[in-house]
Design an enzyme around this catalytic site. Sequence first.
Site, PDB file in Angstrom:
ATOM      1  N   HIS A 130      53.683 -31.698 -33.973  1.00 37.46           N
ATOM      2  CA  HIS A 130      53.159 -32.307 -35.198  1.00 37.46           C
ATOM      3  C   HIS A 130      53.815 -33.675 -35.385  1.00 37.46           C
ATOM      4  O   HIS A 130      55.021 -33.834 -35.210  1.00 37.46           O
ATOM      5  CB  HIS A 130      53.442 -31.405 -36.402  1.00 37.46           C
ATOM      6  CG  HIS A 130      53.144 -32.073 -37.700  1.00 37.46           C
ATOM      7  ND1 HIS A 130      51.971 -32.757 -37.912  1.00 37.46           N
ATOM      8  CD2 HIS A 130      53.867 -32.200 -38.847  1.00 37.46           C
ATOM      9  CE1 HIS A 130      51.983 -33.263 -39.132  1.00 37.46           C
ATOM     10  NE2 HIS A 130      53.127 -32.940 -39.712  1.00 37.46           N
TER      11      HIS A 130
ATOM     12  N   CYS B  73      50.241 -28.881 -42.275  1.00 40.80           N
ATOM     13  CA  CYS B  73      50.298 -29.552 -40.963  1.00 40.80           C
ATOM     14  C   CYS B  73      50.281 -28.576 -39.796  1.00 40.80           C
ATOM     15  O   CYS B  73      50.134 -28.991 -38.645  1.00 40.80           O
ATOM     16  CB  CYS B  73      51.524 -30.445 -40.891  1.00 40.80           C
ATOM     17  SG  CYS B  73      51.651 -31.553 -42.294  1.00 40.80           S
TER      18      CYS B  73
ATOM     19  N   ASN C  60      51.588 -39.662 -40.405  1.00 41.48           N
ATOM     20  CA  ASN C  60      51.437 -38.207 -40.445  1.00 41.48           C
ATOM     21  C   ASN C  60      50.043 -37.875 -40.970  1.00 41.48           C
ATOM     22  O   ASN C  60      49.752 -38.096 -42.147  1.00 41.48           O
ATOM     23  CB  ASN C  60      52.531 -37.631 -41.364  1.00 41.48           C
ATOM     24  CG  ASN C  60      52.445 -36.123 -41.493  1.00 41.48           C
ATOM     25  OD1 ASN C  60      51.450 -35.513 -41.108  1.00 41.48           O
ATOM     26  ND2 ASN C  60      53.477 -35.523 -42.055  1.00 41.48           N
TER      27      ASN C  60
HETATM   28  N1  ACO Z   1      62.134 -47.729 -47.667  1.00 43.10           N
HETATM   29  C1  ACO Z   1      63.431 -47.985 -47.932  1.00 43.10           C
HETATM   30  N2  ACO Z   1      64.270 -47.047 -48.407  1.00 43.10           N
HETATM   31  C2  ACO Z   1      63.757 -45.813 -48.623  1.00 43.10           C
HETATM   32  C3  ACO Z   1      62.421 -45.499 -48.352  1.00 43.10           C
HETATM   33  C4  ACO Z   1      61.592 -46.519 -47.872  1.00 43.10           C
HETATM   34  N3  ACO Z   1      60.281 -46.332 -47.587  1.00 43.10           N
HETATM   35  N4  ACO Z   1      62.205 -44.203 -48.652  1.00 43.10           N
HETATM   36  C5  ACO Z   1      63.378 -43.717 -49.075  1.00 43.10           C
HETATM   37  N5  ACO Z   1      64.320 -44.705 -49.085  1.00 43.10           N
HETATM   38  C6  ACO Z   1      65.714 -44.640 -49.462  1.00 43.10           C
HETATM   39  C7  ACO Z   1      65.999 -43.466 -50.360  1.00 43.10           C
HETATM   40  O1  ACO Z   1      65.635 -43.763 -51.696  1.00 43.10           O
HETATM   41  C8  ACO Z   1      67.487 -43.332 -50.179  1.00 43.10           C
HETATM   42  O2  ACO Z   1      68.126 -44.291 -50.994  1.00 43.10           O
HETATM   43  P1  ACO Z   1      69.487 -43.911 -51.780  1.00 43.10           P
HETATM   44  O3  ACO Z   1      70.468 -43.598 -50.687  1.00 43.10           O
HETATM   45  O4  ACO Z   1      69.784 -45.151 -52.516  1.00 43.10           O
HETATM   46  O5  ACO Z   1      69.132 -42.753 -52.622  1.00 43.10           O
HETATM   47  C9  ACO Z   1      67.696 -43.751 -48.720  1.00 43.10           C
HETATM   48  O6  ACO Z   1      66.510 -44.449 -48.325  1.00 43.10           O
HETATM   49  C10 ACO Z   1      67.894 -42.605 -47.778  1.00 43.10           C
HETATM   50  O7  ACO Z   1      66.951 -41.626 -48.113  1.00 43.10           O
HETATM   51  P2  ACO Z   1      66.871 -40.301 -47.317  1.00 43.10           P
HETATM   52  O8  ACO Z   1      65.905 -39.387 -47.993  1.00 43.10           O
HETATM   53  O9  ACO Z   1      68.245 -39.825 -47.013  1.00 43.10           O
HETATM   54  O10 ACO Z   1      66.237 -40.829 -45.953  1.00 43.10           O
HETATM   55  P3  ACO Z   1      65.926 -39.994 -44.681  1.00 43.10           P
HETATM   56  O11 ACO Z   1      66.671 -40.514 -43.543  1.00 43.10           O
HETATM   57  O12 ACO Z   1      66.005 -38.525 -44.941  1.00 43.10           O
HETATM   58  O13 ACO Z   1      64.397 -40.371 -44.420  1.00 43.10           O
HETATM   59  C11 ACO Z   1      62.256 -39.391 -44.718  1.00 43.10           C
HETATM   60  C12 ACO Z   1      63.438 -40.062 -45.411  1.00 43.10           C
HETATM   61  C13 ACO Z   1      61.632 -40.378 -43.763  1.00 43.10           C
HETATM   62  C14 ACO Z   1      61.241 -38.996 -45.790  1.00 43.10           C
HETATM   63  C15 ACO Z   1      62.741 -38.148 -43.949  1.00 43.10           C
HETATM   64  O14 ACO Z   1      63.558 -37.355 -44.769  1.00 43.10           O
HETATM   65  C16 ACO Z   1      61.611 -37.310 -43.428  1.00 43.10           C
HETATM   66  O15 ACO Z   1      60.847 -37.721 -42.586  1.00 43.10           O
HETATM   67  N6  ACO Z   1      61.514 -36.059 -43.908  1.00 43.10           N
HETATM   68  C17 ACO Z   1      60.459 -35.156 -43.464  1.00 43.10           C
HETATM   69  C18 ACO Z   1      59.190 -35.516 -44.126  1.00 43.10           C
HETATM   70  C19 ACO Z   1      58.018 -34.777 -43.534  1.00 43.10           C
HETATM   71  O16 ACO Z   1      57.987 -34.488 -42.361  1.00 43.10           O
HETATM   72  N7  ACO Z   1      57.044 -34.511 -44.395  1.00 43.10           N
HETATM   73  C20 ACO Z   1      55.823 -33.981 -43.957  1.00 43.10           C
HETATM   74  C21 ACO Z   1      55.840 -32.507 -43.790  1.00 43.10           C
HETATM   75  S1  ACO Z   1      54.330 -32.011 -43.127  1.00 43.10           S
HETATM   76  C22 ACO Z   1      53.199 -31.618 -44.340  1.00 43.10           C
HETATM   77  O17 ACO Z   1      52.981 -30.472 -44.607  1.00 43.10           O
HETATM   78  C23 ACO Z   1      52.418 -32.694 -45.042  1.00 43.10           C
END
Ligand code: ACO
Length: 332
Positions: free
Chosen positions: A246, A122, A276
Amino acid sequence: MSDTPTGTRPAPGTRGAAIVSWGTALPDNVVTNADFEARLDTTDAWITERTGIKERRHGGSTASLATEAGRAALDAAGLTGDDIDYLLLATTTPDYQIPSTASEVEDALGIRGGASDLNAACSGFVYALVHAHGLIAMGLQRVLIIGAETMSRVTDMEDRNTAILFGDGAGAVVVEATDDDGQLLGFDLGSDGSLRSLLDAPIGGVMQMNGKEVFRQAVTVMVRSANASLAAAGATADDLALVVPHQANIRIIDAACNRLGIGSDRLATVLHATGNTSSASIPLALVDALDAGRVAPGDLVLLVGFGAGMSWASAVVRWPDVDALRSSGATS
Ligand code: ACO
C-alpha cells in the site's frame, strides 16, 4: 453474464482463478508539493523527506474513475460487461450513501451480474481480490475488481497533516476461473476495530488522523500480515519477485520491507506520483510494475496493505501466463 449454467457449477473451493487483465485511471489535475508550499505552512523538502510524495492527482468522481479503469481492464482482454458475473468495487470514498457506487459503474460498463461496494479502507483492493477468488471458487466465471477513490473529497485541504498525503485514482483487474489451482497461494485478512479512531471521517466530514500511531501500527501489521501470507503459501520472502505494498508513505514501506528483507529492486512504488490513493494504490503500483515488464509468468508477487479500521490484508500470488490464458480462449 457468462454462460456457466446453474447446476453444473463445481463444488465450493475446488477451482482456481487468476488475473487476466488490468487498467487504471488518474485525474488530469496534478497537485505538486509546490502547490501546497504556496498555500500551507509546509515545504517540498519536508513532504519529500517525510513521505516520499512529490505530486498527486485530484479530480473526478469515484464512479467516473472506476468506470475508466474498469473499461480499460475489460478492453485489454477483449471483454464486455456482459462477460462479468460480479463487480466488486473497493472504495472508502463512495459517491453516495445510497446506492452503492458499484451500481453506477455497473450501469456504465453494461455489467448485468451482481455489484457491490467493499470498504476496508486502504486494504480494500486485497480484500476484494480474495473475495473474488472465493466467488469464483463458488462457481462464478469472472469478477471485475476495482479499487477507486476520491480521497481529495474527504481531505481538509487546510490541514497540512493530511492534505499533502492523499490523491485520487483507480485501478482494476479482471479475475477469471482457471482450469488449475489458480494464482492465489496464500492470504491474510485482518482487522482490529479497537484502533478505528486512529483515522476516521464522519459521513459528510473530513479525515482526522493520528499519523504517528498509524505509522507505528502500519509497519507492525504489514510485516505480520506478509509473514502470515508467506507461511500460508509455503514460501519465504526470498522467493518473492515483487512486493506491491500500500502506497502511504515511503518510510512505512521501507521500514516494513527492511524487516522482510526486501530491497528496492523487488519493490513496486508509485506514491511519488500519486500520493496515497487508498484502495486504488495497490492496483496502481501493480499495473505500473506490469507495464514496466517487472513481472514474468511464474513469479511470486506479494500484495500487502493496511488502512483505517484498522484493517490489513496481504496475498501471495503466482503470476499467471496471461497471454496463454487469453489465447486459450478462457477469456472469450
Ligand atoms: N509540513 C511541515 N510540517 C508538518 C507537516 C507538513 N505537511 N505535517 C506535519 N508537520 C509537523 C507537525 O506539526 C510536527 O510539528 P511539531 O513537532 O511542531 O508538532 C512535525 O511536523 C512532526 O510531525 P510528526 O507527526 O512527528 O511527523 P511524522 O514524521 O510522523 O510524519 C506523517 C507525519 C507523514 C503523517 C507520518 O506520521 C505518516 O505518514 N503517518 C502514517 C499516515 C498514513 O499512512 N495514513 C494513511 C493510512 S491508510 C488509510 O486508511 C487512508
